[in-house]
Design a protein around this motif. Structure first.
Motif, PDB file in Angstrom:
ATOM      1  N   GLU A  79       0.814  -1.215   0.000  1.00  0.00           N
ATOM      2  CA  GLU A  79       0.000   0.000   0.000  1.00  0.00           C
ATOM      3  C   GLU A  79       0.844   1.259   0.000  1.00  0.00           C
ATOM      4  OE1 GLU A  79      -2.950  -0.007   3.045  1.00  0.00           O
ATOM      5  OE2 GLU A  79      -4.275  -1.336   1.914  1.00  0.00           O
ATOM      6  N   THR A  80       2.021   1.199   0.617  1.00  0.00           N
ATOM      7  CA  THR A  80       2.856   2.398   0.688  1.00  0.00           C
ATOM      8  C   THR A  80       3.472   2.757  -0.658  1.00  0.00           C
ATOM      9  OG1 THR A  80       4.585   0.916   1.514  1.00  0.00           O
ATOM     10  CG2 THR A  80       3.423   2.259   3.126  1.00  0.00           C
ATOM     11  N   GLN A  81       3.411   1.844  -1.622  1.00  0.00           N
ATOM     12  CA  GLN A  81       3.925   2.143  -2.955  1.00  0.00           C
ATOM     13  C   GLN A  81       2.838   2.691  -3.870  1.00  0.00           C
ATOM     14  OE1 GLN A  81       5.844  -1.390  -4.449  1.00  0.00           O
ATOM     15  NE2 GLN A  81       7.513  -1.296  -2.962  1.00  0.00           N
ATOM     16  N   LYS A  82       1.614   2.731  -3.369  1.00  0.00           N
ATOM     17  CA  LYS A  82       0.506   3.256  -4.164  1.00  0.00           C
ATOM     18  C   LYS A  82       0.410   4.766  -3.977  1.00  0.00           C
ATOM     19  CE  LYS A  82      -3.463   1.322  -3.908  1.00  0.00           C
ATOM     20  NZ  LYS A  82      -4.683   0.731  -3.319  1.00  0.00           N
ATOM     21  N   SER A  83       0.076   5.447  -5.058  1.00  0.00           N
ATOM     22  CA  SER A  83      -0.141   6.890  -4.955  1.00  0.00           C
ATOM     23  C   SER A  83      -1.365   7.162  -4.097  1.00  0.00           C
ATOM     24  CB  SER A  83      -0.342   7.489  -6.348  1.00  0.00           C
ATOM     25  OG  SER A  83      -0.725   8.853  -6.259  1.00  0.00           O
ATOM     26  N   ALA A  84      -1.228   8.129  -3.202  1.00  0.00           N
ATOM     27  CA  ALA A  84      -2.343   8.455  -2.319  1.00  0.00           C
ATOM     28  C   ALA A  84      -3.464   9.167  -3.058  1.00  0.00           C
ATOM     29  CB  ALA A  84      -1.853   9.320  -1.169  1.00  0.00           C
ATOM     30  N   GLY A  85      -3.160   9.680  -4.257  1.00  0.00           N
ATOM     31  CA  GLY A  85      -4.181  10.346  -5.042  1.00  0.00           C
ATOM     32  C   GLY A  85      -4.408  11.774  -4.592  1.00  0.00           C
ATOM     33  N   PRO A  86      -5.284  12.487  -5.271  1.00  0.00           N
ATOM     34  CA  PRO A  86      -5.537  13.898  -4.930  1.00  0.00           C
ATOM     35  C   PRO A  86      -6.268  14.031  -3.597  1.00  0.00           C
ATOM     36  CG  PRO A  86      -7.087  13.159  -6.597  1.00  0.00           C
ATOM     37  CD  PRO A  86      -6.110  12.031  -6.395  1.00  0.00           C
ATOM     38  N   ILE A  87      -6.285  15.242  -3.108  1.00  0.00           N
ATOM     39  CA  ILE A  87      -6.951  15.538  -1.848  1.00  0.00           C
ATOM     40  C   ILE A  87      -7.937  16.685  -2.068  1.00  0.00           C
ATOM     41  CG2 ILE A  87      -5.191  17.204  -1.122  1.00  0.00           C
ATOM     42  CD1 ILE A  87      -5.542  16.172   1.715  1.00  0.00           C
ATOM     43  N   LYS A  88      -9.049  16.650  -1.359  1.00  0.00           N
ATOM     44  CA  LYS A  88     -10.069  17.691  -1.511  1.00  0.00           C
ATOM     45  C   LYS A  88      -9.804  18.816  -0.515  1.00  0.00           C
ATOM     46  CE  LYS A  88     -14.064  15.402  -3.571  1.00  0.00           C
ATOM     47  NZ  LYS A  88     -15.509  15.125  -3.436  1.00  0.00           N
ATOM     48  N   VAL A  89      -9.858  20.044  -1.045  1.00  0.00           N
ATOM     49  CA  VAL A  89      -9.698  21.224  -0.203  1.00  0.00           C
ATOM     50  C   VAL A  89     -10.773  22.242  -0.552  1.00  0.00           C
ATOM     51  CG1 VAL A  89      -7.210  20.908   0.078  1.00  0.00           C
ATOM     52  CG2 VAL A  89      -8.074  22.296  -1.813  1.00  0.00           C
TER      53      VAL A  89
END
Length: 276
Positions: free
Chosen positions: A58-68
């Motif tokens: 899982e740590t090698q997966k991109s966390a993806g965008p975040i909502k702000v």
């Protein structure tokens, strides 16, 4: 497949690291369910049940965008109170750090939605130039368009000539989006060779972009070719020499800048002298 001994060794190795990692594993051989009332078998007695395979790290997966939630207009991202998904690095190193945005938590979503409702009239009255128009305006204003005219035959610079010159620079526009001064420029006239002059381009009938053209005499006879100045953005003193003031694009919320609109006269009075 990873035997249990390898997993223990891997676990000991990971404990020495300063970072955390998450591995998702599954058994290679799934043990049979213990029947009701039966005695559960010890998996250590069956080596096949100690074999695992990695599903993902899982740590090698991109966390993806975040909502702000944006707390102000941010060019290229959105307007105040917009909820947007952005790259996590951009959010953490710029937007959140500079207080241009906050995390889109349930509390803040409700808090800023209520604030947006209360400020609806103020927000509607703001002049917000679409980002796409700003980019187009900046790219166009970097240009000094060489207006190529014949050094032997008579000519007058009109919208057709300007349209053709723009096309040679990779800019394709309709003729009715080009606006020139009322006083024509005619020749051949070597006194105005390399002369700068102002004209305007209207984008989407809403965005008027001040442009610069430079008179460039050309001939089919190569021996008569003239050396023209480079097409870099002129300095303020060169603009002043030709009585041209520094201007920036003008935006209208409604599509006012039609073919019949007096664009040149309007820009004389209303053209911004600082970027909007």
């Amino acid at each position: 497949m990873l035997p249990a001994t390898h997993l223990h060794r891997l676990a000991r190795h990971l404990n020495l690291q300063s970072s955390r990692n998450t591995w998702v594993l599954r058994r290679v051989f799934q043990p049979e369910a213990t029947p009701p009332g039966g005695i559960q078998k010890n998996p250590n007695d069956f080596h096949d049940y100690q074999k695992y395979e990695v599903v993902e790290v899982e740590t090698q997966k991109s966390a993806g965008p975040i909502k702000v939630i944006l707390l102000q207009d941010v060019e290229g991202i959105g307007h105040q109170f917009d909820v947007v998904s952005v790259d996590r690095t951009l959010a953490r190193k710029d937007l959140l750090l500079s207080k241009k945005a906050v995390y889109a938590s349930p509390f803040d979503l409700k808090y800023y939605a209520d604030m947006k409702t209360r400020m609806a009239d103020e927000l509607a009255s703001r002049v917000r130039i679409p980002y796409e128009l700003k980019v187009v305006g900046r790219d166009l204003q970097k240009m000094v368009v060489p207006i190529k005219v014949n050094m032997e035959n008579e000519w007058t610079i009109d919208t057709k000539v300007v349209k053709s010159s723009l096309r040679q620079m990779g800019v394709f526009v309709a003729e009715n989006t080009i606006f020139l001064a009322a006083k024509p420029i005619s020749g051949p006239n070597f006194d105005i060779e390399a002369k700068l002059f102002r004209f305007y381009l209207v984008v989407n009938q809403q965005y008027t972009v001040p442009m610069l053209g430079r008179v460039t005499h050309v001939s089919v006879d190569e021996s008569k070719q003239m050396i023209s100045p480079t097409l870099t953005t002129p300095r303020d003193e060169e603009l002043a020499r030709y009585s041209i003031r520094k201007e920036f694009p003008l935006y209208s919320k409604t599509k006012d800048f039609t073919e019949d609109f007096p664009v040149f006269e309007h820009m004389k009075e209303h053209a911004p002298t600082t970027p909007q």
